[in-house]
Design an enzyme around this catalytic site. Structure first.
Site, mmCIF file in Angstrom:
data_model
loop_
_atom_site.group_PDB
_atom_site.id
_atom_site.type_symbol
_atom_site.label_atom_id
_atom_site.label_comp_id
_atom_site.label_asym_id
_atom_site.label_seq_id
_atom_site.Cartn_x
_atom_site.Cartn_y
_atom_site.Cartn_z
ATOM 1 N N LYS A 158 0.831 -1.209 0.000
ATOM 2 C CA LYS A 158 0.000 0.000 0.000
ATOM 3 C C LYS A 158 0.860 1.252 0.000
ATOM 4 C CE LYS A 158 -4.134 -1.566 2.514
ATOM 5 N NZ LYS A 158 -5.002 -1.227 3.667
ATOM 6 N N GLU A 275 -11.811 3.184 9.277
ATOM 7 C CA GLU A 275 -12.105 2.025 8.447
ATOM 8 C C GLU A 275 -11.473 0.761 9.037
ATOM 9 O OE1 GLU A 275 -11.703 2.592 4.302
ATOM 10 O OE2 GLU A 275 -12.826 4.472 4.349
ATOM 11 N N ASN A 289 -10.014 8.265 7.113
ATOM 12 C CA ASN A 289 -10.240 9.272 6.080
ATOM 13 C C ASN A 289 -10.594 10.577 6.771
ATOM 14 O OD1 ASN A 289 -11.690 6.681 4.197
ATOM 15 N ND2 ASN A 289 -9.817 7.724 3.644
ATOM 16 N N ARG A 291 -11.837 13.470 6.232
ATOM 17 C CA ARG A 291 -12.683 14.325 5.392
ATOM 18 C C ARG A 291 -14.084 13.737 5.377
ATOM 19 N NH1 ARG A 291 -13.162 10.631 1.427
ATOM 20 N NH2 ARG A 291 -11.325 9.405 0.851
ATOM 21 N N ARG A 337 -23.189 3.859 -6.364
ATOM 22 C CA ARG A 337 -22.423 4.873 -7.084
ATOM 23 C C ARG A 337 -22.572 4.634 -8.586
ATOM 24 N NH1 ARG A 337 -16.655 6.007 -4.070
ATOM 25 N NH2 ARG A 337 -17.304 5.557 -1.932
#
Length: 453
Positions: A158, A275, A289, A291, A337
């Protein structure tokens, strides 16, 4: 509270923020690139400022133009939305240096959480379970081999600065480790300007569960429950829902407590998402995250809390609103989405002009979109066209309404394809209907009979 807020973003999230600001009596400024001059967000704003050409590095990712627009229009604060500069601590610092409030966490908090290997270490020290992996960035092939020997295969490489599902590569055996390690470092440098990577054990067959938190400067930290985001392609989410189906209540409570503890550990302020990967009764933290999330409407639908409003209150120095403290989840919500992508060609983007866009409607259907007939899906930007969200008294009703909503959706244009047909099929997958699906669902659809690595 602020008189004027500048929105440093585009698309549906910019329009979403404009609407809450209008509800609160706040004047809005939307900055835009030249190709977005006629966008829905620009049309809805009180003021608009052209900040550059289509290339995002010369417009939405160019701080000098955004700061100048804020100063010229008298804005007191900048809302970055998600993506672009939303998790950039340097941009938050530049805002402060120019007397502007960045609507998000403090820069030092963002910097620590944005470095995902550092975030892992901080959360482990705060008592959160973490996925086995490297404690710091891995810079050489020998270090990568040493970590791989310790945690085993499969593993995932990652990018330290990764986000939005990018900068991740799964490695299933030692032969693929070195080339994947080098390729991921190179890709991370191109995507994020930072080639550092770290390694984690890859939890095949896990669920992706996240906890929405809100925190203010008065010591209040609350969670708004969990979302299941397990339907993904290339580590990017396509369907999200709340509550997470078949998640034991005690495990959901444990994850929420972990998220609140983690937020307190770093002095978090604003809206954020913790998460986790969940397999059986075991859970492990993966990232924060810092935001607002693309999927925030799911939580808003089941709690009645306007998360953008809470962001604005916190940034203005006010305490969280009463609704965020006394929320009670009602029913279930699902979000799909709708991306301008072709699922039959590895989700390749399909930019172009929309000759038709008809959004679904009816009872308990919410559509967050910037699309309209004549608008364009631009090749320079993310392919998201719309988020279709449905609510029901229970999951079955929410899914029934989503099936109806996707049938009503019409998106047409030369060469245009969307994810909508695929998502309609996923809604009827036995594992999804039963709530027993995990992050491998779409992989297994593409490769029937695929075995666990």
């Amino acid at each position: 509270m602020f008189d004027t807020v500048l929105i440093a973003n585009r698309g549906e999230i910019a329009l979403r923020i404009v609407r809450t600001c209008r509800d609160m009596g706040i004047t809005t400024v939307v900055v835009h690139s030249g190709v977005d001059r006629d966008s829905a967000a620009v049309r809805a704003a009180d003021h608009r400022v052209n900040i550059g050409p289509a290339d995002p590095h010369r417009s939405y990712l160019y701080p000098p133009a955004i700061i100048e627009a804020a100063l010229q229009t008298g804005a007191q604060a900048i809302h970055p939305g998600y993506g672009f500069l939303s998790e950039d601590p340097d941009f938050a610092t530049i805002c402060a240096e120019n007397g502007l409030v960045f609507i998000g966490p403090d820069p030092d908090v963002m910097a620590r959480l944005g470095d995902k290997s550092t975030a892992r270490r901080i959360m482990a020290e705060a008592g959160l379970p973490v996925v086995p992996g490297s404690d710091r960035p891995v810079s050489t092939a020998d270090e990568a081999a040493e970590v791989a020997q310790r945690i085993g295969f499969p593993l995932i490489v990652k990018a330290v600065a990764g986000g939005g599902g990018r900068g991740m590569s799964v490695v299933r055996d030692i032969g693929a480790l070195l080339p994947t390690f080098r390729a991921t470092r190179a890709a991370a440098q191109v995507a994020f300007g930072d080639n550092r990577v770290y390694l984690e054990q890859y939890l095949y067959g896990a669920r992706h569960i996240e906890i929405q938190i809100l925190a203010d400067a008065h010591g209040n930290v609350v969670h708004l429950g969990e979302r299941d985001c397990s339907v993904q392609r290339r580590h990017q989410k396509l369907i999200e829902e709340s509550p997470a189906p078949r998640l034991p209540a005690d495990l959901a409570d444990r994850l929420a407590a972990h998220a609140v503890a983690g937020a307190r550990a770093v002095g978090y302020r604003g809206a954020g998402t913790f998460e986790f990967l969940v397999r059986g009764e075991d859970a492990a933290f993966i990232e924060v995250n810092s935001r607002i999330q693309v999927e925030h409407p799911v939580t808003e639908m089941v709690t009645g809390v306007d998360i953008v409003r809470e962001q604005l209150l916190v940034a203005a120095g006010e305490p969280l609103g009463p609704s965020s403290h006394g929320w009670a989840r009602r029913g279930a919500a699902v979000e799909c989405r709708i991306n301008a992508e072709d699922p039959n060609r590895a989700f390749v983007p399909c930019p172009g002009r929309l000759t038709e866009f008809t959004a679904p409607a009816g009872p308990f259907v919410r559509v967050d979109t910037h699309a309209f007939p004549g608008s364009q899906a631009r090749p320079e930007y993310d392919s998201l066209l719309a988020k279709v969200v449905t609510w029901g008294q229970d999951r079955d009703q929410a899914l029934a309404r989503m099936r109806r909503a996707l049938r009503e959706l019409r998106v047409e244009g030369p060469g245009m394809h969307t994810t909508a047909p695929l998502l309609a099929e996923v809604l009827d997958e036995p594992d999804f209907v039963a709530g027993t699906h995990d992050t491998t669902l779409l992989d297994r659809r593409a490769e029937p009979g695929r075995a666990e690595p």
